[in-house]
Motif scaffolding. Structure first.
Motif, mmCIF file in Angstrom:
data_model
loop_
_atom_site.group_PDB
_atom_site.id
_atom_site.type_symbol
_atom_site.label_atom_id
_atom_site.label_comp_id
_atom_site.label_asym_id
_atom_site.label_seq_id
_atom_site.Cartn_x
_atom_site.Cartn_y
_atom_site.Cartn_z
ATOM 1 N N SER A 273 0.822 -1.217 0.000
ATOM 2 C CA SER A 273 0.000 0.000 0.000
ATOM 3 C C SER A 273 0.851 1.259 0.000
ATOM 4 C CB SER A 273 -0.954 -0.003 1.199
ATOM 5 O OG SER A 273 -0.267 -0.256 2.409
ATOM 6 N N TYR A 274 2.013 1.220 0.655
ATOM 7 C CA TYR A 274 2.901 2.390 0.637
ATOM 8 C C TYR A 274 3.445 2.636 -0.766
ATOM 9 C CZ TYR A 274 2.934 2.246 5.747
ATOM 10 O OH TYR A 274 2.563 2.254 7.072
ATOM 11 N N VAL A 275 3.772 1.558 -1.459
ATOM 12 C CA VAL A 275 4.290 1.686 -2.820
ATOM 13 C C VAL A 275 3.230 2.292 -3.735
ATOM 14 C CG1 VAL A 275 5.231 0.409 -4.788
ATOM 15 C CG2 VAL A 275 5.838 -0.276 -2.443
ATOM 16 N N LYS A 276 2.007 1.746 -3.682
ATOM 17 C CA LYS A 276 0.918 2.258 -4.518
ATOM 18 C C LYS A 276 0.608 3.718 -4.203
ATOM 19 C CE LYS A 276 -1.296 -2.303 -4.494
ATOM 20 N NZ LYS A 276 -2.494 -3.049 -4.050
ATOM 21 N N TRP A 277 0.663 4.042 -2.921
ATOM 22 C CA TRP A 277 0.352 5.402 -2.463
ATOM 23 C C TRP A 277 1.239 6.429 -3.147
ATOM 24 C CZ3 TRP A 277 2.747 8.536 1.697
ATOM 25 C CH2 TRP A 277 1.893 9.507 2.239
ATOM 26 N N LEU A 278 2.529 6.100 -3.290
ATOM 27 C CA LEU A 278 3.469 7.014 -3.935
ATOM 28 C C LEU A 278 3.383 6.932 -5.455
ATOM 29 C CD1 LEU A 278 6.581 6.450 -1.646
ATOM 30 C CD2 LEU A 278 5.029 8.410 -1.631
ATOM 31 N N GLU A 279 3.260 5.722 -5.971
ATOM 32 C CA GLU A 279 3.184 5.569 -7.426
ATOM 33 C C GLU A 279 1.958 6.268 -7.993
ATOM 34 O OE1 GLU A 279 5.474 1.324 -8.257
ATOM 35 O OE2 GLU A 279 3.281 1.323 -8.019
ATOM 36 N N ASN B 118 -6.558 4.371 3.738
ATOM 37 C CA ASN B 118 -7.846 4.841 3.217
ATOM 38 C C ASN B 118 -8.078 4.395 1.782
ATOM 39 O OD1 ASN B 118 -7.690 6.206 5.629
ATOM 40 N ND2 ASN B 118 -8.180 8.210 4.790
ATOM 41 N N VAL B 119 -6.998 4.287 1.035
ATOM 42 C CA VAL B 119 -7.094 4.018 -0.394
ATOM 43 C C VAL B 119 -6.857 2.543 -0.726
ATOM 44 C CG1 VAL B 119 -6.392 4.871 -2.669
ATOM 45 C CG2 VAL B 119 -6.019 6.293 -0.646
ATOM 46 N N TYR B 120 -5.934 1.890 0.001
ATOM 47 C CA TYR B 120 -5.417 0.613 -0.479
ATOM 48 C C TYR B 120 -5.552 -0.581 0.462
ATOM 49 C CZ TYR B 120 -3.299 3.556 -4.045
ATOM 50 O OH TYR B 120 -3.109 4.443 -5.071
ATOM 51 N N GLU B 121 -6.010 -0.405 1.679
ATOM 52 C CA GLU B 121 -6.117 -1.548 2.583
ATOM 53 C C GLU B 121 -7.571 -1.886 2.884
ATOM 54 O OE1 GLU B 121 -3.799 -3.414 3.030
ATOM 55 O OE2 GLU B 121 -1.897 -2.345 3.101
ATOM 56 N N TRP B 122 -7.919 -3.167 2.690
ATOM 57 C CA TRP B 122 -9.306 -3.625 2.805
ATOM 58 C C TRP B 122 -9.429 -4.898 3.645
ATOM 59 C CZ3 TRP B 122 -13.140 -0.650 0.577
ATOM 60 C CH2 TRP B 122 -12.704 0.347 -0.313
ATOM 61 N N SER C 196 -2.302 -11.545 7.525
ATOM 62 C CA SER C 196 -2.108 -10.245 8.175
ATOM 63 C C SER C 196 -3.411 -9.466 8.184
ATOM 64 C CB SER C 196 -1.031 -9.433 7.452
ATOM 65 O OG SER C 196 -0.998 -8.103 7.919
ATOM 66 N N SER C 197 -3.728 -8.906 9.329
ATOM 67 C CA SER C 197 -4.925 -8.067 9.412
ATOM 68 C C SER C 197 -4.663 -6.654 8.911
ATOM 69 C CB SER C 197 -5.421 -8.005 10.861
ATOM 70 O OG SER C 197 -4.447 -7.392 11.696
ATOM 71 N N SER C 198 -3.405 -6.354 8.589
ATOM 72 C CA SER C 198 -3.028 -4.989 8.232
ATOM 73 C C SER C 198 -2.788 -4.774 6.747
ATOM 74 C CB SER C 198 -1.763 -4.587 9.000
ATOM 75 O OG SER C 198 -1.986 -4.612 10.389
ATOM 76 N N PHE C 199 -2.227 -5.785 6.045
ATOM 77 C CA PHE C 199 -1.766 -5.559 4.679
ATOM 78 C C PHE C 199 -2.317 -6.609 3.720
ATOM 79 C CE2 PHE C 199 1.894 -4.517 7.567
ATOM 80 C CZ PHE C 199 1.639 -3.165 7.623
ATOM 81 N N LEU C 200 -2.945 -6.171 2.658
ATOM 82 C CA LEU C 200 -3.434 -7.095 1.645
ATOM 83 C C LEU C 200 -2.305 -7.679 0.816
ATOM 84 C CD1 LEU C 200 -6.692 -5.489 0.194
ATOM 85 C CD2 LEU C 200 -6.464 -7.409 1.773
ATOM 86 N N GLN C 201 -1.305 -6.856 0.515
ATOM 87 C CA GLN C 201 -0.163 -7.295 -0.277
ATOM 88 C C GLN C 201 1.125 -6.767 0.348
ATOM 89 O OE1 GLN C 201 -1.416 -5.576 -4.146
ATOM 90 N NE2 GLN C 201 -1.219 -7.649 -4.963
ATOM 91 N N SER C 202 2.211 -7.526 0.161
ATOM 92 C CA SER C 202 3.504 -7.106 0.706
ATOM 93 C C SER C 202 4.625 -7.547 -0.215
ATOM 94 C CB SER C 202 3.736 -7.705 2.105
ATOM 95 O OG SER C 202 2.705 -7.320 2.998
ATOM 96 N N TYR C 203 5.715 -6.815 -0.155
ATOM 97 C CA TYR C 203 6.950 -7.192 -0.843
ATOM 98 C C TYR C 203 7.910 -7.761 0.188
ATOM 99 C CZ TYR C 203 5.494 -4.296 -4.847
ATOM 100 O OH TYR C 203 4.822 -3.759 -5.921
ATOM 101 N N PHE C 204 8.602 -8.853 -0.163
ATOM 102 C CA PHE C 204 9.563 -9.474 0.748
ATOM 103 C C PHE C 204 10.963 -9.405 0.148
ATOM 104 C CE2 PHE C 204 5.523 -11.307 1.968
ATOM 105 C CZ PHE C 204 5.593 -11.288 3.359
ATOM 106 N N PHE C 205 11.941 -9.248 1.033
ATOM 107 C CA PHE C 205 13.336 -9.112 0.617
ATOM 108 C C PHE C 205 14.211 -10.080 1.414
ATOM 109 C CE2 PHE C 205 11.002 -5.129 0.465
ATOM 110 C CZ PHE C 205 11.013 -4.888 -0.902
ATOM 111 N N TYR C 206 15.237 -10.617 0.748
ATOM 112 C CA TYR C 206 16.028 -11.699 1.331
ATOM 113 C C TYR C 206 17.470 -11.302 1.559
ATOM 114 C CZ TYR C 206 11.865 -14.122 -0.210
ATOM 115 O OH TYR C 206 10.563 -14.481 -0.409
#
Length: 340
Positions: free
Chosen positions: A78-84, A268-272, A330-340
């Motif tokens: 959601s943070y990524v979409k918010w800026l994009e 408000n825009v991206y989390e459901w 997760s109750s907070s994020f519909l989508q996430s990016y993971f890094f290794y």
């Protein structure tokens, strides 16, 4: 002489009629907002139409780690979409990297978003990386190199912690899964963040429960004064928690392009998520959430940092990663990016 007198008489008549019109129609009086500029902002009037903003990653929670057990850190999509959505591109910033990595990233991006989450301010890789990048931003701005920073929720708290020389002046509170209004303080009208905000956005924020709060720690105005943080930041708005405790909801640095909000405008825009029962999705709340992104991206456009080449730039962008559905764990994020 008589001709001059007639001209004067006509001018007086016009002035009288204008005065009567203004008194009869007070809305026709133009409202002028006082402009308050950061010391170096006058130099940065050339827009960068290819802004790239770095988002700091953080350690995954146990539930998030269950999706990607080998991951070291993550960023909510959601943070990524918010800026994009406002014309910026995103570079993920990894944790637990050498100082040289953060210096190179800093010199290549046009702004920094420190997101919310559950990491420790003191012992986490998120906290350490945030501290390094914060110091770099202060140094750059002191040297006339404009670089904006934005903190959301935990990022807001990290900014306060770092600006207080790594002392924690937060107070325990309960404002989790709570939608609130903003009570604007006097400095809001002359702040960069709010002085040019659309009237509709300001009305929504002050009248409608349009800010999404998910935090257990708060900064009170009393603690800001006691800690002298009010010398570094101007509190611009407050909200209240479940018990009626008033806490600072928006800050703006006095002499730096640094902003923080205790709430989550991106939700408000991206989390459901099914458990996010308080997140406001009304048309007004969505516009308000996007306003904050638009403002921050507009600030990032003033930065002239860039990667050394197009190839290097492309190798760092978020497009090299794919978001994973995490709404099932997760109750907070519909989508996430993971890094290794």
């Amino acid at each position: 002489m008589s001709g001059m007198c007639s001209h004067f008489g006509l001018a007086a008549l016009v002035l009288y009629l204008l005065t009567v019109d203004v008194l009869a129609n007070p809305r026709s009086i133009p409202v002028q907002r006082t402009t308050r500029l950061h010391p170096n902002s006058i130099r940065y009037n050339v827009n960068n139409n290819r802004p790239i903003i770095g988002i700091l990653s953080q350690e995954p929670s146990k539930s998030m780690a269950s999706v990607s057990p080998e991951s070291v850190s993550y960023i909510a999509a959601s943070y990524v979409k918010w800026l994009e959505g406002q014309g910026a591109r995103v570079v993920p910033i990894r944790i637990n990297q050498p100082d040289s990595y953060y210096k190179a990233i800093f010199n290549s991006i046009n702004g920094l978003l420190i997101p919310g989450g559950g990491a420790s301010l003191v012992t986490s890789g998120y906290g350490r990386a945030g501290s390094i990048l914060y110091d770099l931003s202060i140094e750059a701005n002191n040297n006339g190199d404009f670089f904006p920073v934005w903190g959301t929720c935990l990022g807001f708290e990290l900014l306060l912690y770092l600006s207080a020389a790594k002392k924690n002046y937060l107070t325990s509170c309960e404002s989790y899964n709570r939608a609130s209004t903003l009570k604007f303080l006097p400095d809001a009208s002359t702040s960069h963040l709010y002085q040019r905000a659309p009237d509709g956005v300001l009305k929504t924020l002050s009248k409608e429960k349009s800010t999404s709060n998910f935090h257990h720690w708060c900064m009170t105005r009393e603690n800001m004064t006691m800690s002298n943080l009010d010398k570094f930041y101007r509190p611009l708005a407050t909200s209240t928690d479940d018990s009626g405790l008033e806490f600072v909801a928006t800050i703006e640095a006095v002499n730096y392009p640094i902003w923080g909000v205790q709430f989550h405008p991106e939700k408000n825009v991206y989390e459901w998520g099914a458990n996010l029962t308080s997140v406001p999705h009304s048309p007004g709340a969505v516009k308000a959430g996007l306003y904050f992104a638009d403002f921050f991206v507009s600030q990032a456009r003033k930065s002239q940092h860039r990667f050394s080449s197009r190839r290097e730039e492309e190798s760092y962008l978020i497009y090299n990663y794919s978001p994973v559905y995490t709404g099932n764990v997760s109750s907070s994020f519909l989508q996430s990016y993971f890094f290794y």
